[in-house]
Design an enzyme around this catalytic site. Structure first.
Site, PDB file in Angstrom:
ATOM      1  N   HIS A   1      -9.587  11.402   2.227  1.00 11.90           N
ATOM      2  CA  HIS A   1      -8.725  10.227   2.099  1.00 11.90           C
ATOM      3  C   HIS A   1      -7.386  10.413   2.810  1.00 11.90           C
ATOM      4  CE1 HIS A   1      -6.289   7.203  -0.299  1.00 11.90           C
ATOM      5  NE2 HIS A   1      -7.383   6.506  -0.054  1.00 11.90           N
TER       6      HIS A   1
ATOM      7  N   ASP B   1      -0.425  16.650  20.024  1.00 14.49           N
ATOM      8  CA  ASP B   1      -0.006  17.901  20.647  1.00 14.49           C
ATOM      9  C   ASP B   1       0.689  18.774  19.590  1.00 14.49           C
ATOM     10  OD1 ASP B   1      -1.072  16.965  23.035  1.00 14.49           O
ATOM     11  OD2 ASP B   1       0.817  16.085  23.685  1.00 14.49           O
TER      12      ASP B   1
ATOM     13  N   LYS C   1      -4.418  10.451   5.468  1.00 15.61           N
ATOM     14  CA  LYS C   1      -4.000   9.612   6.582  1.00 15.61           C
ATOM     15  C   LYS C   1      -3.064  10.459   7.440  1.00 15.61           C
ATOM     16  CE  LYS C   1      -4.181   6.774   2.689  1.00 15.61           C
ATOM     17  NZ  LYS C   1      -5.514   6.299   2.729  1.00 15.61           N
TER      18      LYS C   1
ATOM     19  N   ASP D   1      15.759  11.163  -9.509  1.00 17.66           N
ATOM     20  CA  ASP D   1      17.205  11.458  -9.487  1.00 17.66           C
ATOM     21  C   ASP D   1      17.808  11.336  -8.091  1.00 17.66           C
ATOM     22  OD1 ASP D   1      17.305  11.831 -12.203  1.00 17.66           O
ATOM     23  OD2 ASP D   1      17.101  14.011 -12.115  1.00 17.66           O
TER      24      ASP D   1
ATOM     25  N   LYS E   1       3.094   4.364  -1.267  1.00 17.30           N
ATOM     26  CA  LYS E   1       3.189   5.233  -2.447  1.00 17.30           C
ATOM     27  C   LYS E   1       4.497   6.003  -2.321  1.00 17.30           C
ATOM     28  CE  LYS E   1      -1.427   4.846  -1.577  1.00 17.30           C
ATOM     29  NZ  LYS E   1      -1.999   4.403  -0.289  1.00 17.30           N
TER      30      LYS E   1
ATOM     31  N   HIS F   1       0.816  -1.208   0.000  1.00 15.81           N
ATOM     32  CA  HIS F   1       0.000   0.000   0.000  1.00 15.81           C
ATOM     33  C   HIS F   1       0.855   1.266   0.000  1.00 15.81           C
ATOM     34  CE1 HIS F   1      -3.302   2.620   1.844  1.00 15.81           C
ATOM     35  NE2 HIS F   1      -3.886   2.080   0.799  1.00 15.81           N
TER      36      HIS F   1
END
Length: 396
Positions: free
Chosen positions: A314, A321, A316, A149, A144, A142
């Site tokens: 979507h 704090d 995450k 370079d 990404k 999952h």
């Protein structure tokens, strides 16, 4: 009828045994990993169009290599543009590696052939394998990760497809958080990509010096944490348990499990202001219903639950704090905690954390606060869907 019932029972028993044994042997070999704290320049993207503009621009400028790992690449206009760009760079002599999750991505075979013919080194990640076919089918990559370079990296919640730039009418505007990293942290993104590439291809590139150029330090302290179907719960539990004043959690799928939910209740009981933001509408069957059994105890403990209704949420993200902000690929659900291979970035810069918090506060303004009265007013049909969703929540 008896034979049919027996066959169903045997299939279900096989699936359960396959999953449990696959999990057992996976946990025996998986190890906790995290990279050192680094200093980099980090930019936050919240819309797909802004991210794609920057991401595609850097791909076009690439002079040596492009390494890309996505969970999902769709078969649509924006994906075609993305893949065409990679093919053009490969034909121009740039080293291009593209790694996609086998279950998450459905790239047509003719497109794969065209990619390889152009010189793109293409591979699927996490192809289901024997002997534990059902378990490996559920253990997705999952992550990404993109590295250009060896000096510019990206990670976060966006994949490649039209819905991520708000072109799916069912989902509307897509709200997500994605990071661009320049500086020391890119070497860890590169290392993680190469780890995943080796796992998929058995090709080791870790000693290729050209993949690891000299990098400058940046102003933002951070740490990358990759997880492989284990140990993510430890990282999340530590954030919750260390919270003293405020805890904000954003996730499209909120299925924390009993232990994590109890820790959130404990935090609220000791005076921490706990806020959770989830989408009003779901993009997958049953995930919304699987969240509801956790909501009432959290509300009763004093937590606030926002349901974002200005499109699809979507992102995450966790803010603890003013000390730590987590942005990455992992959802606050059982699949990310116990199955998926994820990568998260813990950021320790107070100014950056404040910007993320301010962004979340604006997201709250585009959300409805869930009440106990709304929960208790659910129909029998809705409650039935929730019971079914709870049974399969670990695989959603």
């Amino acid at each position: 009828m008896e034979i049919f019932s027996l066959i169903i029972i045997m299939i279900l028993a096989w699936l359960a045994i396959d999953f449990k044994l696959g999990r057992f042997f996976h946990l025996k070999k998986v190890r906790k990993r995290e990279y050192p704290k680094r200093h980099s320049q980090i930019t936050l993207f919240k819309t797909g169009q802004d991210l794609y503009n920057d991401f595609f621009y850097e791909i076009k400028k690439a002079k040596k290599h492009i390494h890309i790992l996505f969970y999902i690449v769709k078969d649509d206009k924006i994906s075609h543009s993305f893949l065409k760009l990679l093919m053009e760079k490969a034909k121009a002599g740039i080293e291009v590696r593209l790694l996609l999750d086998r279950i998450g991505s459905k790239v047509p075979k003719q497109t794969v052939r065209a990619l390889k013919k152009s010189g793109v080194k293409f591979q699927y990640s996490h192809i289901p394998r024997f002997p534990f076919i059902f378990y490996s089918l559920n253990m997705r990559n999952h992550r990404k990760i993109s590295v250009v370079d060896g000096s510019i990296g990206y990670l976060g919640g966006f994949n490649i497809g039209k819905e991520y730039i708000g072109q799916d009418p069912k989902l509307g505007d897509w709200r997500d958080y994605h990071l661009r990293i320049e500086g020391e942290g890119v070497q860890d993104l590169q290392t993680q990509f190469l780890n995943d590439w080796f796992h998929a291809t058995n090709e080791s590139l870790h000693d290729e010096e050209g993949l690891f150029p000299e990098l400058t330090t940046g102003p933002i302290l951070h740490k990358l944490i990759p997880t492989d179907g284990a140990y993510l719960r430890h990282a999340f539990l530590e954030l919750i348990q260390n919270a003293k004043q405020e805890l904000i959690i954003g996730s499209p799928y909120f299925i924390p499990g009993k232990e994590m939910a109890q820790e959130l209740i404990n935090a609220a009981n000791r005076g921490v202001n706990v806020s959770i933001i989830v989408p009003m509408n779901a993009d997958h069957a049953f995930v919304k219903e699987a969240s509801f059994p956790y909501f009432k105890p959290l509300l009763e403990a004093g937590c606030t639950i926002y349901r974002y209704n200005n499109g699809f949420f979507h992102a995450k993200v966790i803010v603890m704090d003013s000390d730590v902000c987590d942005i990455g690929t992992a959802n606050f659900d059982k699949r990310s905690l116990h199955l998926n291979h994820e990568i998260n970035c813990f950021i320790y810069d107070q100014a950056f954390i404040a910007r993320v918090k301010n962004s979340l506060l604006k997201d709250f303004e585009k959300a409805e606060v869930l009440t106990i009265e709304e929960l208790e007013d659910r129909s029998l049909f809705q409650r039935g869907k929730e019971s079914l969703s709870s049974l399969i929540s670990g695989l959603l």
